[in-house]
Design an enzyme around this catalytic site. Structure first.
Site, PDB file in Angstrom:
ATOM      1  N   GLY A  25     -60.018 -10.673 -65.415  1.00 12.56           N
ATOM      2  CA  GLY A  25     -60.725 -10.655 -66.695  1.00 12.56           C
ATOM      3  C   GLY A  25     -61.313 -12.027 -66.957  1.00 12.56           C
ATOM      4  O   GLY A  25     -61.752 -12.705 -66.030  1.00 12.56           O
ATOM      5  N   GLN A  27     -60.038 -15.086 -67.686  1.00 14.91           N
ATOM      6  CA  GLN A  27     -59.466 -16.185 -66.900  1.00 14.91           C
ATOM      7  C   GLN A  27     -59.387 -15.855 -65.417  1.00 14.91           C
ATOM      8  O   GLN A  27     -59.660 -16.706 -64.567  1.00 14.91           O
ATOM      9  CB  GLN A  27     -58.071 -16.540 -67.413  1.00 14.91           C
ATOM     10  CG  GLN A  27     -58.058 -17.245 -68.758  1.00 14.91           C
ATOM     11  CD  GLN A  27     -58.791 -18.572 -68.732  1.00 14.91           C
ATOM     12  OE1 GLN A  27     -58.845 -19.264 -67.719  1.00 14.91           O
ATOM     13  NE2 GLN A  27     -59.381 -18.928 -69.853  1.00 14.91           N
ATOM     14  N   ARG A  47     -54.994  -3.322 -60.362  1.00 13.94           N
ATOM     15  CA  ARG A  47     -54.644  -1.902 -60.244  1.00 13.94           C
ATOM     16  C   ARG A  47     -55.867  -1.161 -59.712  1.00 13.94           C
ATOM     17  O   ARG A  47     -57.012  -1.480 -60.083  1.00 13.94           O
ATOM     18  CB  ARG A  47     -54.215  -1.337 -61.590  1.00 13.94           C
ATOM     19  CG  ARG A  47     -55.242  -1.522 -62.689  1.00 13.94           C
ATOM     20  CD  ARG A  47     -54.794  -0.850 -63.959  1.00 13.94           C
ATOM     21  NE  ARG A  47     -55.644  -1.252 -65.074  1.00 13.94           N
ATOM     22  CZ  ARG A  47     -55.425  -0.900 -66.320  1.00 13.94           C
ATOM     23  NH1 ARG A  47     -54.414  -0.130 -66.632  1.00 13.94           N
ATOM     24  NH2 ARG A  47     -56.243  -1.311 -67.275  1.00 13.94           N
ATOM     25  N   HIS A 107     -50.571 -19.250 -69.954  1.00 11.87           N
ATOM     26  CA  HIS A 107     -50.075 -19.281 -71.335  1.00 11.87           C
ATOM     27  C   HIS A 107     -48.565 -19.023 -71.250  1.00 11.87           C
ATOM     28  O   HIS A 107     -48.124 -18.158 -70.495  1.00 11.87           O
ATOM     29  CB  HIS A 107     -50.782 -18.190 -72.143  1.00 11.87           C
ATOM     30  CG  HIS A 107     -50.400 -18.125 -73.603  1.00 11.87           C
ATOM     31  ND1 HIS A 107     -49.980 -19.222 -74.314  1.00 11.87           N
ATOM     32  CD2 HIS A 107     -50.404 -17.104 -74.479  1.00 11.87           C
ATOM     33  CE1 HIS A 107     -49.733 -18.869 -75.567  1.00 11.87           C
ATOM     34  NE2 HIS A 107     -49.971 -17.580 -75.702  1.00 11.87           N
ATOM     35  N   GLY A 133     -62.586 -18.295 -69.942  1.00  7.67           N
ATOM     36  CA  GLY A 133     -62.823 -18.216 -68.509  1.00  7.67           C
ATOM     37  C   GLY A 133     -64.272 -18.461 -68.116  1.00  7.67           C
ATOM     38  O   GLY A 133     -64.539 -19.070 -67.067  1.00  7.67           O
TER      39      GLY A 133
END
Ligand code: NDP
Ligand code: MG
Ligand code: MG
Length: 340
Positions: A25, A27, A47, A107, A133
């Site tokens: 996504g 980041q 996935r 994080h 990102g």
């Protein structure tokens, strides 16, 4: 304060090691592309059937299932949404974690609040860019980077810090500087910042100002320019030159008016509430609320999103940004990042 720059970091800590970036996504995309371009051996773990799978393949990444990526990797860098990390870790990562591996995050949320438990013979590290990102990627392509944070929660191999810093250097972060912190400090300050200031506080401030002007009969377009659009110019000045630099660039009238009125807006009540918000974070009250909300498939978040989309400022803003070509410009910038 301990700050690391390019000259302080040796990427050889990752020589012959495989880094699995889990998630593609905001980041995941930026960081995996940067690390790969910097010469690290990177696998992207996703996935099957999700939207990211094809996207990462189209971008030329080496894509595997999360399980296969975890099996092959020495470093497993988890860049999934925070609220699903624990589930995915439990099912698809934990069974394949080997002694001496590094479990890495951007994080500290799931480690600090103990949603994820990692074996004692495995490193727990954090390397976190201080920005979205798309910026991580854009600044890297421009030959620079954004600042980052590094933290070590568990050093099983004795070189956990070297591993985390090498990842940060490969992401471009040590060009701007990587500041050392702890999982607790990063997690609590990050949550506080986004709630009280960066995302929560600032949107409420803008909208309150906008609504005040519109209710007083001023044109919404003028109100939007004044309370929202111009904010970027002011923030850019503060970002580059601090408060004094900003005051120096605006008129004396703006400086006198701003300095003499600002504590009527952010008054003692607001500061008391900030302390309360911080204490809810520290005591884990916020985290519990968010865990319940995400387990229930986010009814409150969806409702708040819907309500905000109906706000006048969003409608006027969208119209104005189109009229001024701003949305087109932002899109072009994003496309440029993806294409390169
Ligand atoms: P995103 O929401 O952008 O992550 C999306 C990725 O997660 C996609 O690849 C998606 O795959 C995958 N994903 C989502 N749900 C699942 C699931 N149930 N199972 C498997 N994969 C799933 O995350 P961010 O990049 O925003 O955040 C990642 C981490 O970075 C977080 O810890 C965050 O706090 C931190 N961070 C984020 C910043 C930011 O600016 N966004 C800034 C600094 C730190 P699919 O396409 O298959 O759905
Ligand atoms: Mg955050
Ligand atoms: Mg003005």
């Amino acid at each position: 304060m301990k700050m690391y720059y390019d000259k302080d970091v040796d990427v050889k800590a990752l020589a012959n090691k495989t880094v699995a970036v889990i998630g593609y996504g905001s980041q995941g995309m930026g960081q995996s592309q940067n690390m790969s371009d910097s010469g690290l051996k990177v696998i992207v773990g996703l996935r099957e059937g999700g939207a990211s799978w094809q996207k990462a393949k189209d971008d030329g990444m080496n894509v595997k299932t999360i399980e296969d990526a975890a099996k092959e990797a020495d470093v497993i860098h988890i860049l999934l949404p925070d609220e699903i990390q624990a589930d995915v870790y439990e099912k698809s990562i934990a069974p394949y974690v080997k002694p001496g591996n590094t479990i890495s995050f951007s994080h500290g949320y799931n480690i600090h609040f103990k949603y994820i438990k990692v074996p004692e013979d495995v490193n727990i590290t954090m390397i976190a860019p201080k920005g979205p990102g798309s910026m991580v990627r854009r600044t890297y392509l421009e030959g620079f980077g954004i600042p980052g944070l590094v933290a070590i929660e568990q050093d099983a191999t004795g070189d956990a810090l070297d591993v985390a810093l090498a990842m940060g250097k490969a992401c471009g972060l040590s060009k701007a500087g990587i500041l050392e912190t702890t999982f607790r400090e990063e997690t609590e300050t990050d949550l506080f910042g986004e709630q009280a200031i960066l995302c929560g506080g600032v949107t409420e401030l803008i909208n309150a100002g906008f609504t005040t002007l519109v209710e007083a009969g001023y044109q919404p377009e003028i109100a939007y320019f004044e309370t929202c659009h111009e904010l970027k110019l002011i923030v850019d000045l503060i970002y580059e030159k601090g408060f004094a630099g900003m005051w120096n660039d605006v008129s004396n009238t703006a400086e006198f008016g701003g300095l003499s009125r600002r504590d009527r807006i952010i008054n003692d009540d607001a500061k008391k509430e900030m302390k309360k918000i911080l204490s809810e974070i520290q005591k884990g009250k916020f985290t519990k609320e968010w865990a319940l909300e995400s387990t229930a498939k986010m009814p409150m978040l969806n409702r708040m999103r819907e309500l905000e989309s109906e706000e006048k400022i969003e409608k006027v803003g969208s119209k104005l940004r189109k009229a001024c070509g701003l949305e087109k410009k932002a899109k072009e910038k994003e496309e440029k990042v993806v294409v390169v």
